[in-house]
Design a protein around this motif. Structure first.
Motif, PDB file in Angstrom:
ATOM      1  N   THR A 125      -6.958   5.968   9.142  1.00 21.32           N
ATOM      2  CA  THR A 125      -6.355   6.960   8.019  1.00 21.32           C
ATOM      3  C   THR A 125      -7.225   6.884   6.688  1.00 21.32           C
ATOM      4  OG1 THR A 125      -4.461   5.819   6.902  1.00 21.32           O
ATOM      5  CG2 THR A 125      -4.125   7.116   8.997  1.00 21.32           C
ATOM      6  N   ALA A 126      -7.474   7.925   6.137  1.00 19.32           N
ATOM      7  CA  ALA A 126      -8.023   8.073   4.877  1.00 19.32           C
ATOM      8  C   ALA A 126      -7.197   7.357   3.700  1.00 19.32           C
ATOM      9  CB  ALA A 126      -8.178   9.475   4.285  1.00 19.32           C
ATOM     10  N   GLU A 127      -5.967   7.215   3.984  1.00 25.18           N
ATOM     11  CA  GLU A 127      -5.073   6.503   2.940  1.00 25.18           C
ATOM     12  C   GLU A 127      -5.344   4.932   2.975  1.00 25.18           C
ATOM     13  OE1 GLU A 127      -3.291  10.411   3.233  1.00 25.18           O
ATOM     14  OE2 GLU A 127      -4.113   8.729   4.835  1.00 25.18           O
ATOM     15  N   ALA A 128      -5.367   4.411   4.207  1.00 25.81           N
ATOM     16  CA  ALA A 128      -5.490   2.996   4.583  1.00 25.81           C
ATOM     17  C   ALA A 128      -7.057   2.712   3.966  1.00 25.81           C
ATOM     18  CB  ALA A 128      -5.677   2.849   6.038  1.00 25.81           C
ATOM     19  N   ALA A 129      -8.197   3.716   4.109  1.00 29.84           N
ATOM     20  CA  ALA A 129      -9.326   3.295   3.877  1.00 29.84           C
ATOM     21  C   ALA A 129      -9.442   3.018   2.081  1.00 29.84           C
ATOM     22  CB  ALA A 129     -10.487   4.264   4.134  1.00 29.84           C
ATOM     23  N   ARG A 130      -8.762   3.956   1.711  1.00 26.52           N
ATOM     24  CA  ARG A 130      -8.548   3.830   0.164  1.00 26.52           C
ATOM     25  C   ARG A 130      -8.137   2.329  -0.254  1.00 26.52           C
ATOM     26  NH1 ARG A 130     -11.196   7.887  -3.043  1.00 26.52           N
ATOM     27  NH2 ARG A 130     -10.896  10.070  -2.186  1.00 26.52           N
ATOM     28  N   CYS A 131      -6.911   2.110   0.426  1.00 22.65           N
ATOM     29  CA  CYS A 131      -6.363   0.935  -0.111  1.00 22.65           C
ATOM     30  C   CYS A 131      -7.292  -0.472   0.478  1.00 22.65           C
ATOM     31  CB  CYS A 131      -4.967   0.775   0.788  1.00 22.65           C
ATOM     32  SG  CYS A 131      -3.617   2.011  -0.001  1.00 22.65           S
ATOM     33  N   ARG A 132      -7.898  -0.248   1.531  1.00 24.59           N
ATOM     34  CA  ARG A 132      -8.799  -1.478   1.811  1.00 24.59           C
ATOM     35  C   ARG A 132      -9.781  -1.618   0.807  1.00 24.59           C
ATOM     36  NH1 ARG A 132      -8.434   0.628   7.198  1.00 24.59           N
ATOM     37  NH2 ARG A 132     -10.259   1.922   6.985  1.00 24.59           N
ATOM     38  N   LEU A 133     -10.224  -0.651   0.073  1.00 16.74           N
ATOM     39  CA  LEU A 133     -11.188  -0.600  -1.049  1.00 16.74           C
ATOM     40  C   LEU A 133     -10.875  -1.371  -2.073  1.00 16.74           C
ATOM     41  CD1 LEU A 133     -14.130   0.216  -1.590  1.00 16.74           C
ATOM     42  CD2 LEU A 133     -12.796   2.527  -2.545  1.00 16.74           C
ATOM     43  N   GLU A 185      -0.657  -2.246  -9.905  1.00 20.45           N
ATOM     44  CA  GLU A 185      -2.136  -2.404 -10.097  1.00 20.45           C
ATOM     45  C   GLU A 185      -3.058  -1.506  -9.198  1.00 20.45           C
ATOM     46  OE1 GLU A 185      -5.584  -3.608 -11.576  1.00 20.45           O
ATOM     47  OE2 GLU A 185      -3.792  -3.456 -12.575  1.00 20.45           O
ATOM     48  N   LEU A 186      -2.365  -1.698  -7.745  1.00 19.89           N
ATOM     49  CA  LEU A 186      -3.051  -0.714  -6.893  1.00 19.89           C
ATOM     50  C   LEU A 186      -2.890   0.630  -6.967  1.00 19.89           C
ATOM     51  CD1 LEU A 186      -4.474  -1.059  -4.021  1.00 19.89           C
ATOM     52  CD2 LEU A 186      -2.347  -1.111  -2.865  1.00 19.89           C
ATOM     53  N   ALA A 187      -1.764   0.954  -7.440  1.00 20.99           N
ATOM     54  CA  ALA A 187      -1.649   2.568  -7.702  1.00 20.99           C
ATOM     55  C   ALA A 187      -2.678   3.110  -8.841  1.00 20.99           C
ATOM     56  CB  ALA A 187       0.078   2.767  -8.111  1.00 20.99           C
ATOM     57  N   ALA A 188      -2.489   2.146  -9.807  1.00 25.79           N
ATOM     58  CA  ALA A 188      -3.522   2.355 -11.069  1.00 25.79           C
ATOM     59  C   ALA A 188      -4.921   2.595 -10.471  1.00 25.79           C
ATOM     60  CB  ALA A 188      -3.318   1.298 -11.984  1.00 25.79           C
ATOM     61  N   ARG A 189      -5.231   1.749  -9.559  1.00 22.49           N
ATOM     62  CA  ARG A 189      -6.785   1.922  -9.159  1.00 22.49           C
ATOM     63  C   ARG A 189      -6.948   2.885  -8.195  1.00 22.49           C
ATOM     64  NH1 ARG A 189      -9.755  -3.837  -9.248  1.00 22.49           N
ATOM     65  NH2 ARG A 189      -8.406  -4.888 -10.658  1.00 22.49           N
ATOM     66  N   LEU A 190      -5.804   3.399  -7.368  1.00 17.97           N
ATOM     67  CA  LEU A 190      -6.080   4.553  -6.598  1.00 17.97           C
ATOM     68  C   LEU A 190      -5.999   5.894  -7.248  1.00 17.97           C
ATOM     69  CD1 LEU A 190      -3.810   3.315  -3.831  1.00 17.97           C
ATOM     70  CD2 LEU A 190      -6.261   3.725  -3.511  1.00 17.97           C
ATOM     71  N   ALA A 191      -5.216   5.777  -8.690  1.00 18.29           N
ATOM     72  CA  ALA A 191      -4.925   7.135  -9.136  1.00 18.29           C
ATOM     73  C   ALA A 191      -6.166   7.921  -9.611  1.00 18.29           C
ATOM     74  CB  ALA A 191      -4.094   6.780 -10.588  1.00 18.29           C
ATOM     75  N   GLY A 192      -7.179   7.415 -10.092  1.00 17.07           N
ATOM     76  CA  GLY A 192      -8.349   8.382 -10.419  1.00 17.07           C
ATOM     77  C   GLY A 192      -8.802   8.842  -9.136  1.00 17.07           C
ATOM     78  N   PRO A 193      -9.311   8.291  -8.083  1.00 14.85           N
ATOM     79  CA  PRO A 193      -9.962   9.006  -6.891  1.00 14.85           C
ATOM     80  C   PRO A 193      -8.839   9.556  -6.273  1.00 14.85           C
ATOM     81  CG  PRO A 193      -9.751   6.487  -6.542  1.00 14.85           C
ATOM     82  CD  PRO A 193      -9.510   6.745  -7.956  1.00 14.85           C
ATOM     83  N   MET A 194      -7.663   9.382  -6.267  1.00 10.09           N
ATOM     84  CA  MET A 194      -6.605  10.221  -5.311  1.00 10.09           C
ATOM     85  C   MET A 194      -6.048  11.449  -6.213  1.00 10.09           C
ATOM     86  SD  MET A 194      -4.649   7.359  -2.840  1.00 10.09           S
ATOM     87  CE  MET A 194      -4.204   8.794  -2.011  1.00 10.09           C
ATOM     88  N   CYS A 252       0.854  -1.221   0.026  1.00  7.57           N
ATOM     89  CA  CYS A 252      -0.004  -0.065  -0.011  1.00  7.57           C
ATOM     90  C   CYS A 252       0.809   1.294  -0.061  1.00  7.57           C
ATOM     91  CB  CYS A 252      -0.830  -0.132   1.248  1.00  7.57           C
ATOM     92  SG  CYS A 252      -2.067  -1.342   1.136  1.00  7.57           S
ATOM     93  N   ASN A 253       1.722   1.101   0.865  1.00  8.77           N
ATOM     94  CA  ASN A 253       2.569   2.420   1.001  1.00  8.77           C
ATOM     95  C   ASN A 253       3.570   2.614  -0.370  1.00  8.77           C
ATOM     96  OD1 ASN A 253       2.069   3.282   3.410  1.00  8.77           O
ATOM     97  ND2 ASN A 253       3.245   2.068   4.532  1.00  8.77           N
TER      98      ASN A 253
END
Length: 201
Positions: A29-37, A139-148, A7-8
């Motif tokens: 944290t908000a970051e952890a919540a995003r990663c859990r998603l 892959e996780l970064a790609a999924r996080l990129a849009g919302p973050m 995640c980090n």
């Protein structure tokens, strides 16, 4: 490397400087919540994308009862192992390859007791080789990129990078597979990953 490390690493790829300091599955944290998603879906997506050596297993299947339409056609239905993400190949008790077709949560096959090779949902990241861990982080970064980031262009760029990382990991995986020369013995060929004609499965 732990799940939180992944995640980090993904957050770092996004240029995010707030690391998750503890287990991301329980951190507030908000970051952890995003990663859990997105984390579990990212893991399953990477695993399902390729026949990773570290994540493949054989399993002999037992028939899931007689389904009239299938039995008339000479096919049978089988439940898959609970951790199965993707079936790679199937063969009969004589080790000859057989056709198969996914069906709901199982598989259909014209053999009453097939053995399959499948990709399992490998949840212990300690088993993962580094190139595949890098693909997971991408892959996780790609999924996080849009919302973050809120940027469609940045999200597309991270998606392209994830595809490159996955391709690089697949190339690495291919180099790890033992290359045995086929013989005229179909049983040795089957054990070594060749079909009854001596070709690679």
């Amino acid at each position: 490397m732990t799940e939180t490390d992944i995640c980090n690493l993904a957050l770092g790829m996004l240029g995010h400087d707030r690391a998750i300091p503890e287990d991301f599955r329980t951190a507030s944290t908000a970051e952890a919540a995003r990663c859990r998603l997105f984390f579990d879906a990212s893991r399953r997506s990477v695993l399902s994308a390729h026949a990773w050596i570290f994540a493949t297993l054989p399993a002999t299947l037992a028939c899931d009862g007689c389904h009239a339409d299938l039995c008339r056609a000479g096919w049978h239905a089988f439940p898959l192992p609970a951790d199965c993400l993707n079936v790679i190949r199937a063969w009969d008790p004589c080790e000859d390859p057989v056709d198969f077709a996914p069906s709901g949560h199982g598989v259909e096959c014209p053999c009453d007791r097939p053995t399959i090779q499948y990709v399992r949902d490998a949840t212990d990241l300690g088993e993962w080789p580094q190139p595949v861990l890098d693909a997971l982080a991408a892959e996780l970064a790609a999924r996080l990129a849009g919302p973050m980031t809120g940027s469609a262009d940045k999200a597309a760029a991270f998606r392209r990078d994830a595809a490159r990382q996955l391709a690089a990991a697949a190339e690495w995986n291919a180099r790890q597979a033992p290359q045995r020369r086929p013989t005229n013995d179909r049983y040795i060929n089957a054990r070594n990953g060749h079909d009854c004609h001596g070709y690679r499965r």
